[in-house]
Write an enzyme that holds these catalytic residues in place. Structure first.
Site, short mmCIF file in Angstrom:
data_model
loop_
_atom_site.label_atom_id
_atom_site.label_comp_id
_atom_site.label_asym_id
_atom_site.label_seq_id
_atom_site.Cartn_x
_atom_site.Cartn_y
_atom_site.Cartn_z
N ASP A 342 0.82 -1.21 0.00
CA ASP A 342 0.00 0.00 0.00
C ASP A 342 0.86 1.26 0.00
O ASP A 342 1.92 1.32 0.62
CB ASP A 342 -0.90 -0.01 1.24
CG ASP A 342 -1.83 1.19 1.31
OD1 ASP A 342 -2.65 1.35 0.40
OD2 ASP A 342 -1.71 1.97 2.27
N GLU A 395 1.32 -0.49 -5.14
CA GLU A 395 0.37 0.58 -5.42
C GLU A 395 1.20 1.86 -5.54
O GLU A 395 1.49 2.52 -4.54
CB GLU A 395 -0.68 0.72 -4.31
CG GLU A 395 -1.75 1.75 -4.67
CD GLU A 395 -2.30 2.50 -3.48
OE1 GLU A 395 -3.31 3.20 -3.66
OE2 GLU A 395 -1.74 2.41 -2.39
#
Length: 664
Positions: A342, A395
């Site tokens: 993330d 990401e």
């Protein structure tokens, strides 16, 4: 201190009698000397190279001199006193002190006899200044269910039954295989139909989720963070228990069983992993021993202004070892098939979400965080060395070079990267009225310019259906029929574009409202034809994607893609080919982005012979109008689109046609 409620140890079928003993004990005798840490462990820890700290730190039920108890070890370098507290000693911090190691590692350890699996505990820590804290265990394998905040003595013992998957995972999880990922938030995928307020258990989720994902044809699931977190509205991204699946749905072994059941159906499991920040909850990592242990002490590097949370000190070796160990822990003990990392962009850039004067350049005067770059390189080297069939997915929303390139060439070494530019351009384009799309075709065609600069995954994630952005189907223009036709067209474009795929739950059947983390998806919508048709369309797209090698074998190289025509802006037609390793196993994709159907539309084809329609997004089964090409299309020796042969095709309104060469 008031006595706290403990877990009932006898409820766990895996617990053994000797580890269930909870006899009230006096202070730890001085002659108990036991350690799981070797000198080499300490060397690796202090060098930031230890990748199995979960085997050493935390709580572990062991037998010492014939006595069963629990060994505790915790890193608290600025503490002057550390003890273990729990129901077993009346939460008295003077009963079971730990000893600091002689080697200046900052690790405190000790053995408490006669307590075991299921016991709740915390560390009572006194900072050098005299400040007193109560902290959960950073390496705890299980925690009390929020809002309770204590750690629980537990283990990760489990008799796995996914041998076939683990032996053959490389056949399913490789970059030249189809990868269609279903992103799931456990708390809100589905609730108890008879009591929507009740969350399902891991087992109940498995009973519904596993057959559903198999029926839909997705190859993988990505779970939004399952690690323990105190605050539901964070969606799991504010973690306090990095080594524990949340107790909201059951035990760690219950979560293992969910993964096992997915593996038994040949469905891979990716986990969201959050090394970018953590919350400031009193029982968590923040100021763990009264000092800045895990977070960077400089607010310019240690505090995230967007998320009001704290950033790891990536330059501190012991913190690096914590993060490396945590990543490998989920691959090792929980058989995860990959990690979606993330907020990578927020980690890579020192000036991320910061104004002038709020950040400090690196030693070369740049904005890149050199410590993070080296950490990602070490992480990916460790993952692919220990688990070569796993995947790491970044990401990352910027043009940072080499995210998915090998570390030996200077890259970060990730397996894949989310293609955020494609996602933004595509959604912006499809939200336009079809009449105006003719002037914005480049928003669709531009992705081919950089599609092969990285190993891209195409994401329509949870971030696109919250905070007023509307659901995917609600973003589409037109009346109800047109909105659903546009969405079917969008998904066909997605599943035939180079790259792997990710779709957030609910989007597969056209969820009309934004995602609500505190409630179930709107499954009742499947009682209506447009939503049932959308779901059937997604099933068909997954089947198409998995059955046509041209759509996945060469997803990350230019040789797998070729534009046939991008110039017919007036009619809103885009045509391209996807190719596999065999020249005759190729498909042609024709998109009509307007509501005007086209008949006898001539398309140049790369091979002479027979072409058959293998998918049409306008099929009546999908709530379309049924404008199909039901008969085989024989090519003619008529030059078109720069090809020596061509066919005439019917192209439905706001529809997509996929033609396959009939290899006879």
């Amino acid at each position: 201190m008031a006595k706290r409620t403990t877990k009932n140890q006898s409820t766990s079928p895996e617990a053994t009698p000797e580890t269930q003993v909870t006899v009230q004990t006096s202070a730890q005798p001085e002659n108990w000397s036991y350690s799981r840490l070797t000198d080499f462990d300490i060397y690796l820890f202090r060098a930031g190279k230890h990748t199995r700290l979960y085997e050493k730190l935390g709580s572990h039920v062991v037998e010492v001199n014939g006595v069963v108890g629990t060994y505790f070890a915790v890193w608290a370098p600025a503490a002057r006193y550390v003890s273990v507290i729990g129901n077993f000693n009346g939460w008295n911090k003077g009963n079971h002190p730990l000893k600091v190691r002689w080697d200046s590692s900052g690790i405190w350890e000790g053995f408490v006899p006669h307590i075991g699996r299921g016991e709740i505990y915390k560390y009572a820590i006194t900072h050098e200044s005299g400040r007193e804290l109560e902290k959960g265990d950073p390496f705890a394998l299980w925690w009390e269910t929020p809002p309770q905040t204590a750690s629980i003595v537990w283990d990760t013992w489990y008799e796995w039954k996914d041998d076939y998957w683990m032996r053959n995972r490389g056949k399913f999880n490789a970059l030249n295989k189809p990868m269609s990922v279903y992103e799931v938030h456990l708390n809100s995928w589905r609730r108890d139909p008879s009591n929507p307020e009740r969350q399902l258990s891991y087992g109940e989720i498995a009973d519904a989720l596993v057959p559903y994902v198999k029926e839909m044809g997705f190859t993988h699931i990505e779970f939004m963070p399952v690690m323990e977190h105190p605050y539901d509205p964070s969606w799991g991204y504010q973690i306090t228990g990095y080594f524990a699946p949340t107790s909201r749905f059951g035990t760690p072994q219950d979560f293992m069983k969910l993964i096992e059941r997915l593996h038994e159906e040949n469905i891979g499991v990716y986990l969201d992993w959050v090394p970018s920040h953590f919350p400031g909850d009193a029982h968590g990592l923040y100021e763990f021993d009264g000092s800045h242990v895990y977070e960077h002490p400089d607010v310019r590097k240690g505090y995230h202004p967007d998320w009001k949370s704290y950033i790891f000190n990536y330059g501190r070796n012991e913190v690096r070892a914590f993060l490396l160990s945590n990543a490998l822990f989920w691959l090792d003990r929980f058989h995860a098939d990959g990690l979606r990392v993330d907020a990578v962009a927020s980690m890579l850039y020192l000036d991320y979400s910061r104004n002038h004067g709020e950040w400090e350049p690196n030693v070369f005067g740049g904005r890149e965080n050199l410590e993070v770059i080296s950490l990602f390189q070490e992480l990916n080297e460790a993952v692919y060395k220990e688990f070569p069939d796993a995947q790491t997915i970044a990401e990352e929303s910027t043009a940072f070079p080499g995210v998915t390139r090998p570390t030996y060439t200077g890259g970060l070494g990730f397996g894949m990267k989310w293609m955020m530019g494609w996602m933004n351009d595509t959604l912006r384009y499809f939200q336009r009225d079809p009449y105006y799309r003719r002037w914005h075709q480049d928003e669709l065609t531009f992705s081919a310019v950089y599609a092969f600069s990285e190993n891209f995954m195409l994401p329509f994630s949870h971030d696109e259906v919250v905070y007023g952005k509307k659901s995917l189907v609600s973003k589409m223009p037109g009346d109800e029929w047109q909105r659903f036709a546009n969405l079917r067209l969008l998904y066909t474009y997605m599943f035939t574009h180079p790259g792997t795929k990710l779709l957030f739950m609910g989007s597969e059947f056209g969820q009309t409202s934004e995602w609500k983390f505190e409630g179930s998806l709107d499954w009742h919508l499947l009682e209506h034809a447009p939503h049932q048709g959308m779901q059937d369309c997604m099933k068909a797209l997954n089947k198409l994607y998995r059955s046509e090698p041209a759509l996945y074998e060469l997803s990350f190289v230019q040789e797998g893609f070729e534009w046939i025509d991008t110039l017919d802006r007036e009619n809103g037609i885009l045509i391209y080919a996807r190719k596999g390793t065999r020249i005759k196993e190729q498909v042609i994709i024709i998109l009509n982005v307007t509501p005007v159907p086209q008949t006898d539309y001539r398309v140049g084809v790369p091979l002479e012979g027979t072409w058959v329609e293998v998918f049409n997004s306008d099929d009546k089964a999908f709530y379309g109008s049924g404008l199909l090409n039901e008969k085989p299309l024989e090519s003619e020796p008529k030059t078109w689109h720069g090809r020596a042969a061509s066919v005439q095709v019917t192209i439905p309104p706001l529809g997509a046609v996929v033609l396959k060469y009939q290899n006879t």
